[in-house]
Structures are given as structure tokens and as C-alpha cells.
Write a protein that holds these residues in place. Structure first.
Motif, PDB file in Angstrom:
ATOM      1  N   GLU A 175       0.850  -1.178   0.000  1.00 54.93           N
ATOM      2  CA  GLU A 175       0.000   0.000   0.000  1.00 54.93           C
ATOM      3  C   GLU A 175       0.893   1.237   0.000  1.00 54.93           C
ATOM      4  O   GLU A 175       1.745   1.402   0.877  1.00 54.93           O
ATOM      5  N   ILE A 176       0.691   2.093  -1.005  1.00 53.78           N
ATOM      6  CA  ILE A 176       1.478   3.323  -1.160  1.00 53.78           C
ATOM      7  C   ILE A 176       0.556   4.530  -1.022  1.00 53.78           C
ATOM      8  O   ILE A 176      -0.559   4.539  -1.549  1.00 53.78           O
ATOM      9  N   VAL A 177       1.021   5.543  -0.312  1.00 51.82           N
ATOM     10  CA  VAL A 177       0.233   6.765  -0.111  1.00 51.82           C
ATOM     11  C   VAL A 177       0.942   7.949  -0.768  1.00 51.82           C
ATOM     12  O   VAL A 177       2.138   8.157  -0.579  1.00 51.82           O
ATOM     13  N   LEU A 178       0.179   8.724  -1.539  1.00 55.71           N
ATOM     14  CA  LEU A 178       0.698   9.969  -2.085  1.00 55.71           C
ATOM     15  C   LEU A 178       0.500  11.047  -1.020  1.00 55.71           C
ATOM     16  O   LEU A 178      -0.520  11.732  -0.981  1.00 55.71           O
ATOM     17  N   CYS A 179       1.472  11.160  -0.152  1.00 53.33           N
ATOM     18  CA  CYS A 179       1.325  11.995   1.053  1.00 53.33           C
ATOM     19  C   CYS A 179       1.139  13.474   0.736  1.00 53.33           C
ATOM     20  O   CYS A 179       0.598  14.228   1.557  1.00 53.33           O
ATOM     21  N   LYS A 180       1.566  13.916  -0.451  1.00 49.78           N
ATOM     22  CA  LYS A 180       1.475  15.332  -0.787  1.00 49.78           C
ATOM     23  C   LYS A 180       0.164  15.708  -1.463  1.00 49.78           C
ATOM     24  O   LYS A 180      -0.070  16.886  -1.755  1.00 49.78           O
ATOM     25  N   THR A 181      -0.693  14.738  -1.739  1.00 50.22           N
ATOM     26  CA  THR A 181      -1.981  15.036  -2.358  1.00 50.22           C
ATOM     27  C   THR A 181      -2.977  15.494  -1.307  1.00 50.22           C
ATOM     28  O   THR A 181      -2.791  15.289  -0.105  1.00 50.22           O
ATOM     29  N   GLN A 182      -4.068  16.106  -1.791  1.00 51.43           N
ATOM     30  CA  GLN A 182      -5.041  16.715  -0.892  1.00 51.43           C
ATOM     31  C   GLN A 182      -5.602  15.728   0.122  1.00 51.43           C
ATOM     32  O   GLN A 182      -5.660  16.002   1.318  1.00 51.43           O
ATOM     33  N   ARG A 183      -6.029  14.571  -0.333  1.00 51.10           N
ATOM     34  CA  ARG A 183      -6.640  13.589   0.564  1.00 51.10           C
ATOM     35  C   ARG A 183      -5.732  12.402   0.831  1.00 51.10           C
ATOM     36  O   ARG A 183      -6.179  11.392   1.359  1.00 51.10           O
ATOM     37  N   LYS A 184      -4.481  12.523   0.447  1.00 51.47           N
ATOM     38  CA  LYS A 184      -3.512  11.436   0.635  1.00 51.47           C
ATOM     39  C   LYS A 184      -4.025  10.152  -0.011  1.00 51.47           C
ATOM     40  O   LYS A 184      -4.246   9.128   0.630  1.00 51.47           O
ATOM     41  N   TYR A 185      -4.211  10.262  -1.335  1.00 46.20           N
ATOM     42  CA  TYR A 185      -4.720   9.142  -2.114  1.00 46.20           C
ATOM     43  C   TYR A 185      -3.730   7.977  -2.072  1.00 46.20           C
ATOM     44  O   TYR A 185      -2.521   8.167  -1.907  1.00 46.20           O
ATOM     45  N   ALA A 186      -4.260   6.774  -2.224  1.00 45.70           N
ATOM     46  CA  ALA A 186      -3.418   5.586  -2.027  1.00 45.70           C
ATOM     47  C   ALA A 186      -3.596   4.559  -3.139  1.00 45.70           C
ATOM     48  O   ALA A 186      -4.641   4.504  -3.800  1.00 45.70           O
ATOM     49  N   LEU A 187      -2.569   3.745  -3.311  1.00 48.12           N
ATOM     50  CA  LEU A 187      -2.557   2.653  -4.285  1.00 48.12           C
ATOM     51  C   LEU A 187      -2.268   1.329  -3.583  1.00 48.12           C
ATOM     52  O   LEU A 187      -1.478   1.280  -2.635  1.00 48.12           O
ATOM     53  N   LEU A 188      -2.894   0.281  -4.078  1.00 48.32           N
ATOM     54  CA  LEU A 188      -2.539  -1.078  -3.683  1.00 48.32           C
ATOM     55  C   LEU A 188      -1.823  -1.702  -4.865  1.00 48.32           C
ATOM     56  O   LEU A 188      -2.388  -1.797  -5.963  1.00 48.32           O
ATOM     57  N   ILE A 189      -0.587  -2.098  -4.651  1.00 45.70           N
ATOM     58  CA  ILE A 189       0.252  -2.589  -5.742  1.00 45.70           C
ATOM     59  C   ILE A 189       0.525  -4.073  -5.555  1.00 45.70           C
ATOM     60  O   ILE A 189       1.082  -4.492  -4.535  1.00 45.70           O
ATOM     61  N   LYS A 190       0.138  -4.852  -6.535  1.00 48.24           N
ATOM     62  CA  LYS A 190       0.475  -6.278  -6.526  1.00 48.24           C
ATOM     63  C   LYS A 190       1.890  -6.432  -7.068  1.00 48.24           C
ATOM     64  O   LYS A 190       2.229  -5.882  -8.120  1.00 48.24           O
ATOM     65  N   THR A 191       2.722  -7.193  -6.336  1.00 49.10           N
ATOM     66  CA  THR A 191       4.129  -7.353  -6.719  1.00 49.10           C
ATOM     67  C   THR A 191       4.449  -8.809  -7.045  1.00 49.10           C
ATOM     68  O   THR A 191       3.603  -9.697  -6.912  1.00 49.10           O
ATOM     69  N   THR A 192       5.684  -9.034  -7.423  1.00 50.81           N
ATOM     70  CA  THR A 192       6.150 -10.398  -7.679  1.00 50.81           C
ATOM     71  C   THR A 192       6.659 -11.070  -6.402  1.00 50.81           C
ATOM     72  O   THR A 192       7.136 -12.202  -6.444  1.00 50.81           O
TER      73      THR A 192
END
Length: 278
Positions: A241-258
Motif C-alpha cells: 500500500e502506497i500513499v501519495l502523502c502530498k496530495t489533498q486527501r492522501k490518495y493511495a494505491l494497492l500494488i500487486k508485486t512479484t
């Protein structure tokens, strides 16, 4: 990697040869899985003819018993090797100057020196036990250490059956001590799925996804619940789980990895943070 034989688990010995064979069949199947997990041998100072499964039937007898499945016996040939602790290892000095014991009042085990458990603790590796009593089903065993006038308790991970390898604590521990090589995905960047919710942060998330898709350890990206104060909010067994901390609502991504386990995924998380958290 290596396991250490819990010599305490030999007691009580089985009341018949049939029961002894049943115990050893379970033990052998457990060893077969352990070897697939990367454990090459089991350390033990006691020779096979002195490891008694009944009063008159030893591990050596079991290994040479034609009534026992050849498959089970093959799992065990050459697996048990001495010593518990190599005198040239730094762990040997720690052992010499410590007294390590195990006791359990429920099963009437009084304070007993436990070389196998002590060795596993010193090397930070698991023990493997024969299922002689239900006590040895426990995947964590507590030992007492006396050293330099201090007394303290520590835990040792215990493997006793095939089911042990399905316990999350055991899975995580084996992952943490195993050597690993990160695996790259076979997907091309343009074939990696991106699923983003339609909200105000979509543009920022899309921009990051356009960069992430070129990373060889990323397979899929999707938006998830926002919030958090760190770029890497959480790592799972094969996702981050990655958070774009500098965005207004701190939008986040769930990244599937290898990543094939949490340790590998944590390493991938470090790589992503170093490259994209700017």
C-alpha cells in the motif's frame, strides 16, 4: 539452513513398534516438506541407534525396517548429522557460558537441560520434534536461560508436522531466515492492469502508475482507501500500500508485486520508496 532435533520429544517412548512407526511416518513427512523449504539437515549429537522410539526399537531400527515405507525412510537417510553446535562457531561460547532449560508442569517435565532447543535459540533457527505428546504440537516453545547471574525466557519456533508449515508465525519466520532472490514479472509495462476509482486524485495516481508499471517487480495497480502519513503505508505477503502523502486527501494505491513472501515484498517496497518517494 538447518533444523535442530528436540531430543526432549523422544519421551515418552511409544508403547509399541506400531505406534513408533506411526510417529516416525509423521516425522519423515514433516522432514520432506522441511527439505523443500530449504532445510538441508537436522543437527543432533545422538546417533540413530541411541535415539529410542520404544524401549527396544531405535531410529536405526526404523531406518532398516522393511515393513516401513521405503519412501518415508528415504526422506530420513543422511538427514540427521552431528553436532548440535560447532565448536568453531561463536554460538558455542554462548552455549558454554549459559544454562538453557525447559520445563512444563502440565506434562510433568521438570527443569531439564535442552540442547536442541538451546541450539535453535542460539542459531535463530527452528527445532523439529517427534509428536510423542500433544505438547510438541505447540509451534512456540519457551526456554529459560541463565547467564551471568541473570535469568530470562526466550521462545523457539517448533515444527512437528506437515501442518506446522501452514501456521502464519512459522511461515513468517521461515521467510525471514531464508535466502531470497527477487523475481521479475514476465508482464510488459503496457500489459499491467491499472484500476483507478473516479475521484479527484485519479490524475495524480495515474501519473504514478505510469511510472510504476515500468518497475520489473510491479504487476498490477489499483486505488484503495486513502489516508496515511508514510509513502509505504503497509506491506502484505505479495502487495504494498502506497500513499501519495502530498496530495489533498492522501490518495493511495494497492500494488500487486512479484514478491513470494513478506520478506521479498518488503525488499520491493524499499526499492519503490527509494525511487518514487521524492
Amino acid at each position: 539452513m538447518k533444523l535442530f532435533f528436540n531430543e526432549l520429544s523422544c519421551e515418552p517412548v511409544a508403547d509399541s513398534k506400531y505406534s513408533a512407526i506411526e510417529r516416525m511416518n509423521i516425522f519423515a513427512k514433516t522432514v520432506s516438506i522441511a527439505r523443500r523449504k530449504g532445510f538441508r539437515n537436522i543437527r543432533c549429537d545422538t546417533p540413530a541407534n541411541a535415539i529410542m522410539l520404544t524401549q527396544q526399537y531405535s531410529l536405526f531400527d526404523w531406518l532398516n525396517d522393511s515393513s516401513v515405507s521405503r519412501e518415508y525412510r528415504d526422506f530420513m537417510y543422511g538427514v540427521i548429522v552431528p553436532p548440535y553446535i560447532d565448536e568453531d562457531d561463536p554460538e558455542f561460547e554462548q552455549y558454554v557460558y549459559s544454562t538453557v532449560t525447559f520445563e512444563n508442569t502440565e506434562y510433568n517435565i521438570s527443569k531439564t537441560v535442552c540442547i536442541g532447543l538451546a541450539s535453535a535459540y542460539l542459531y535463530n533457527l527452528p527445532v523439529i520434534s517427534i509428536l510423542s505428546i500433544p505438547l510438541w504440537k505447540q509451534h512456540i516453545l519457551s526456554i529459560t536461560i541463565e547467564k551471568d547471574g541473570s535469568i530470562f525466557s526466550e521462545n523457539v519456533y517448533n515444527i512437528s508436522s506437515c501442518e506446522s508449515f501452514s501456521i502464519s508465525d512459522i511461515i513468517d519466520f521461515i521467510d525471514s531466515i531464508s535466502e531470497f532472490t527477487l523475481v521479475e514479472t514476465s508482464l510488459k509495462p503496457e500489459d499491467k492492469a491499472i484500476h483507478l476509482a473516479d475521484h479527484h486524485g485519479k490524475a495524480e495516481l495515474q501519473e504514478l502508475c505510469n511510472q510504476l508499471k515500468h518497475n520489473p517487480y510491479v504487476e498490477e495497480m489499483r486505488s484503495t482507501d486513502w489516508g496515511g502519513n508514510r509513502f509505504i503505508r503497509k506491506t502484505h505477503r505479495n502487495s504494498i500500500e502506497i500513499v501519495l502523502c502530498k496530495t489533498q486527501r492522501k490518495y493511495a494505491l494497492l500494488i500487486k508485486t512479484t514478491g513470494r513472501n513478506k520478506r521479498e515484498t518488503q525488499e520491493i517496497a524499499k526499492i519503490l520508496e527509494e525511487k518514487f518517494n521524492k
